[in-house]
Design a protein around this motif. Structure first.
Motif, PDB file in Angstrom:
ATOM      1  N   VAL A 105      22.017  72.727  46.378  1.00  0.00           N
ATOM      2  CA  VAL A 105      22.453  72.185  45.089  1.00  0.00           C
ATOM      3  C   VAL A 105      22.276  70.673  45.171  1.00  0.00           C
ATOM      4  N   LEU A 106      21.235  70.171  44.536  1.00  0.00           N
ATOM      5  CA  LEU A 106      20.865  68.768  44.707  1.00  0.00           C
ATOM      6  C   LEU A 106      21.845  67.807  44.057  1.00  0.00           C
ATOM      7  N   MET A 107      22.630  68.286  43.076  1.00  0.00           N
ATOM      8  CA  MET A 107      23.633  67.405  42.482  1.00  0.00           C
ATOM      9  C   MET A 107      24.628  66.943  43.547  1.00  0.00           C
ATOM     10  N   ASP A 108      24.881  67.784  44.542  1.00  0.00           N
ATOM     11  CA  ASP A 108      25.797  67.424  45.626  1.00  0.00           C
ATOM     12  C   ASP A 108      25.217  66.362  46.538  1.00  0.00           C
ATOM     13  N   LYS A 109      23.898  66.190  46.483  1.00  0.00           N
ATOM     14  CA  LYS A 109      23.237  65.203  47.334  1.00  0.00           C
ATOM     15  C   LYS A 109      22.731  64.002  46.533  1.00  0.00           C
ATOM     16  N   PHE A 110      23.077  63.955  45.254  1.00  0.00           N
ATOM     17  CA  PHE A 110      22.569  62.920  44.361  1.00  0.00           C
ATOM     18  C   PHE A 110      23.704  61.952  44.048  1.00  0.00           C
ATOM     19  N   SER A 111      23.545  60.719  44.448  1.00  0.00           N
ATOM     20  CA  SER A 111      24.606  59.719  44.289  1.00  0.00           C
ATOM     21  C   SER A 111      24.223  58.707  43.215  1.00  0.00           C
ATOM     22  N   VAL A 164      26.320  55.354  41.338  1.00  0.00           N
ATOM     23  CA  VAL A 164      27.562  54.578  41.273  1.00  0.00           C
ATOM     24  C   VAL A 164      28.025  54.356  39.841  1.00  0.00           C
ATOM     25  N   ASP A 165      27.131  54.494  38.873  1.00  0.00           N
ATOM     26  CA  ASP A 165      27.507  54.268  37.484  1.00  0.00           C
ATOM     27  C   ASP A 165      28.482  55.344  37.013  1.00  0.00           C
ATOM     28  N   GLU A 166      29.571  54.897  36.384  1.00  0.00           N
ATOM     29  CA  GLU A 166      30.606  55.828  35.954  1.00  0.00           C
ATOM     30  C   GLU A 166      30.079  56.880  34.988  1.00  0.00           C
ATOM     31  N   ASN A 167      29.295  56.463  34.022  1.00  0.00           N
ATOM     32  CA  ASN A 167      28.814  57.396  33.004  1.00  0.00           C
ATOM     33  C   ASN A 167      27.748  58.351  33.538  1.00  0.00           C
ATOM     34  N   ASN A 168      27.139  57.992  34.663  1.00  0.00           N
ATOM     35  CA  ASN A 168      26.049  58.803  35.189  1.00  0.00           C
ATOM     36  C   ASN A 168      26.492  59.841  36.216  1.00  0.00           C
ATOM     37  N   GLN A 169      27.719  59.719  36.690  1.00  0.00           N
ATOM     38  CA  GLN A 169      28.160  60.622  37.745  1.00  0.00           C
ATOM     39  C   GLN A 169      28.182  62.063  37.233  1.00  0.00           C
ATOM     40  N   ASN A 170      27.539  62.942  38.013  1.00  0.00           N
ATOM     41  CA  ASN A 170      27.398  64.355  37.650  1.00  0.00           C
ATOM     42  C   ASN A 170      26.648  64.549  36.331  1.00  0.00           C
ATOM     43  N   ASN A 171      25.869  63.537  35.967  1.00  0.00           N
ATOM     44  CA  ASN A 171      25.019  63.634  34.776  1.00  0.00           C
ATOM     45  C   ASN A 171      23.615  63.193  35.172  1.00  0.00           C
ATOM     46  N   ALA A 172      22.770  64.153  35.454  1.00  0.00           N
ATOM     47  CA  ALA A 172      21.398  63.855  35.848  1.00  0.00           C
ATOM     48  C   ALA A 172      20.512  65.029  35.457  1.00  0.00           C
ATOM     49  N   VAL A 173      19.234  64.768  35.416  1.00  0.00           N
ATOM     50  CA  VAL A 173      18.256  65.812  35.124  1.00  0.00           C
ATOM     51  C   VAL A 173      17.331  65.933  36.333  1.00  0.00           C
ATOM     52  N   PHE A 174      17.179  67.164  36.829  1.00  0.00           N
ATOM     53  CA  PHE A 174      16.344  67.407  37.999  1.00  0.00           C
ATOM     54  C   PHE A 174      15.079  68.156  37.577  1.00  0.00           C
ATOM     55  N   GLN A 175      13.996  67.824  38.238  1.00  0.00           N
ATOM     56  CA  GLN A 175      12.718  68.406  37.852  1.00  0.00           C
ATOM     57  C   GLN A 175      11.808  68.532  39.072  1.00  0.00           C
ATOM     58  N   THR A 202      20.126  70.879  35.321  1.00  0.00           N
ATOM     59  CA  THR A 202      21.424  70.202  35.192  1.00  0.00           C
ATOM     60  C   THR A 202      22.207  70.120  36.502  1.00  0.00           C
ATOM     61  N   THR A 203      22.110  71.144  37.352  1.00  0.00           N
ATOM     62  CA  THR A 203      22.868  71.140  38.607  1.00  0.00           C
ATOM     63  C   THR A 203      21.989  70.854  39.821  1.00  0.00           C
ATOM     64  N   GLY A 204      20.686  71.001  39.665  1.00  0.00           N
ATOM     65  CA  GLY A 204      19.804  70.827  40.806  1.00  0.00           C
ATOM     66  C   GLY A 204      19.854  71.994  41.769  1.00  0.00           C
ATOM     67  N   ILE A 232       8.320  71.123  48.461  1.00  0.00           N
ATOM     68  CA  ILE A 232       8.661  70.947  47.051  1.00  0.00           C
ATOM     69  C   ILE A 232       9.103  69.504  46.828  1.00  0.00           C
ATOM     70  N   ASN A 233       8.416  68.804  45.956  1.00  0.00           N
ATOM     71  CA  ASN A 233       8.794  67.436  45.583  1.00  0.00           C
ATOM     72  C   ASN A 233       9.615  67.480  44.302  1.00  0.00           C
ATOM     73  N   ILE A 234      10.817  66.900  44.356  1.00  0.00           N
ATOM     74  CA  ILE A 234      11.763  66.979  43.237  1.00  0.00           C
ATOM     75  C   ILE A 234      12.245  65.574  42.886  1.00  0.00           C
ATOM     76  N   LYS A 235      12.388  65.325  41.586  1.00  0.00           N
ATOM     77  CA  LYS A 235      12.935  64.046  41.164  1.00  0.00           C
ATOM     78  C   LYS A 235      14.239  64.255  40.406  1.00  0.00           C
ATOM     79  N   GLY A 236      15.141  63.283  40.553  1.00  0.00           N
ATOM     80  CA  GLY A 236      16.388  63.260  39.802  1.00  0.00           C
ATOM     81  C   GLY A 236      16.406  62.032  38.915  1.00  0.00           C
ATOM     82  N   VAL A 237      16.777  62.209  37.648  1.00  0.00           N
ATOM     83  CA  VAL A 237      16.764  61.115  36.672  1.00  0.00           C
ATOM     84  C   VAL A 237      18.166  60.937  36.114  1.00  0.00           C
TER      85      VAL A 237
END
Length: 300
Positions: free
Chosen positions: A97-103, A105-116, A140-142, A160-165
């Motif tokens: 679950v890549l969200m657990d490995k995706f850091s 620091v921005d308050e609004n961005n925490q647990n809000n990312a798009v993985f592809q 949404t969760t990675g 597998i190459n993956i990006k988080g935005v």
């Protein structure tokens, strides 16, 4: 406590101003919106009293400085390379679950990312199979899932190459490597539903088919998907067994004969020989069981 973060940009605390002045304050350090939202400065101005010589008169004001948020780049933790070992033909719901490995620091961005998934490559048979049919990524969760359609004999490693935005459009990438581990697979026995052989002859193989006036031997074929010889059926004497003869006299009539391996190393062939001519009037049908064992302990 915040005052050491500032310094005088013009003038200083011992400058004597005659009538009026303009001064500025610079920062000594970088501020972090996530830890500090605003700063209040108390500014005190003193002069010498003309009414009461020797006394100081003062005026003060509070200056509020708001710290504005700036989007900061997210980051996958550690080396950003994650390796997993998975046995072939095994379905995995949550490989990582890549969200657990995706850091972020921005308050609004925490647990809000798009993985592809950006790309999937494999170490062998690169043009014959498409890894995109095996791996699925939740945007949404990675959560990276993989189907059970993996085959060690076909592909042994996927990259597998993956990006988080983040919400501000900033990107970080990571690499997931999946090593496919070998599992011993059962051999398969290919044979006809029934064979024919003429009575009173001993030249034909028992595994023959009567066609166009002649009896033609059809070898029994053993296939094994394993590439490893340590797991295959290779030896006619130890890996092929004839048993459960009906009538029991078949035990003395039929035997394993003429084994061979084809150019395809996973294919093994053999025939069933007869020790002496058969008599239709004594018995017109014989049945027996053939058990194939591979060197990994599986059978069919």
């Amino acid at each position: 406590n915040t005052m050491p973060a500032f310094k005088w940009a013009e003038g200083n605390d011992v400058t004597i101003f005659t009538s009026s002045c303009i001064f500025a304050v610079d920062t000594r350090s970088i501020f972090d919106f996530e830890n500090l939202k605003e700063i209040k400065l108390l500014v005190i101005v003193r002069d010498t009293s003309t009414v009461f010589p020797g006394m100081l008169e003062s005026e003060n004001a509070v200056i509020q400085i708001d710290i504005l948020n700036v989007n900061e780049a997210p980051s996958f933790e550690g080396t950003k390379n994650y390796t997993f070992n998975v046995y072939e033909e095994i379905e995995v719901q949550n490989l990582v679950v890549l969200m657990d490995k995706f850091s972020d620091v921005d308050e609004n961005n925490q647990n809000n990312a798009v993985f592809q998934i950006e790309s999937i490559s494999q170490n062998i048979n690169t043009t014959q199979f498409d890894g995109s049919t095996i791996f699925m990524l939740s945007s949404t969760t990675g959560s990276l899932q993989m189907s059970g359609a993996t085959d060690f004999e076909t592909v042994t490693q996927y990259t597998i190459n993956i990006k988080g935005v983040d919400l501000g459009g900033l990107v970080d990438t990571c690499v997931v490597v999946v090593n496919i581990l070998d599992v011993n697979e059962s051999p398969n026995l290919l044979l006809q539903a029934q064979y024919q052989i003429a009575e009173n002859v001993i030249t034909s193989e028992a595994n023959s088919i009567y066609a166009n006036g002649v009896y033609v031997a059809k070898p029994l074929v053993v296939t094994d998907p394993d590439n490893d010889d340590a797991k295959r059926t290779l030896n006619l004497d130890t890996h092929v067994t004839l048993s459960n003869f009906n009538p029991s006299s078949g035990n003395n009539i039929f035997y394993k004969n003429n084994s061979s391996r084809s150019d395809n190393p996973s294919t093994f062939q053999f025939n069933i020989g007869i020790n002496f001519p058969l008599n239709y009037e004594i018995n017109s049908l014989y049945t027996f069981q053939i058990v194939i064992n591979d060197q990994g302990g599986l059978s069919s």
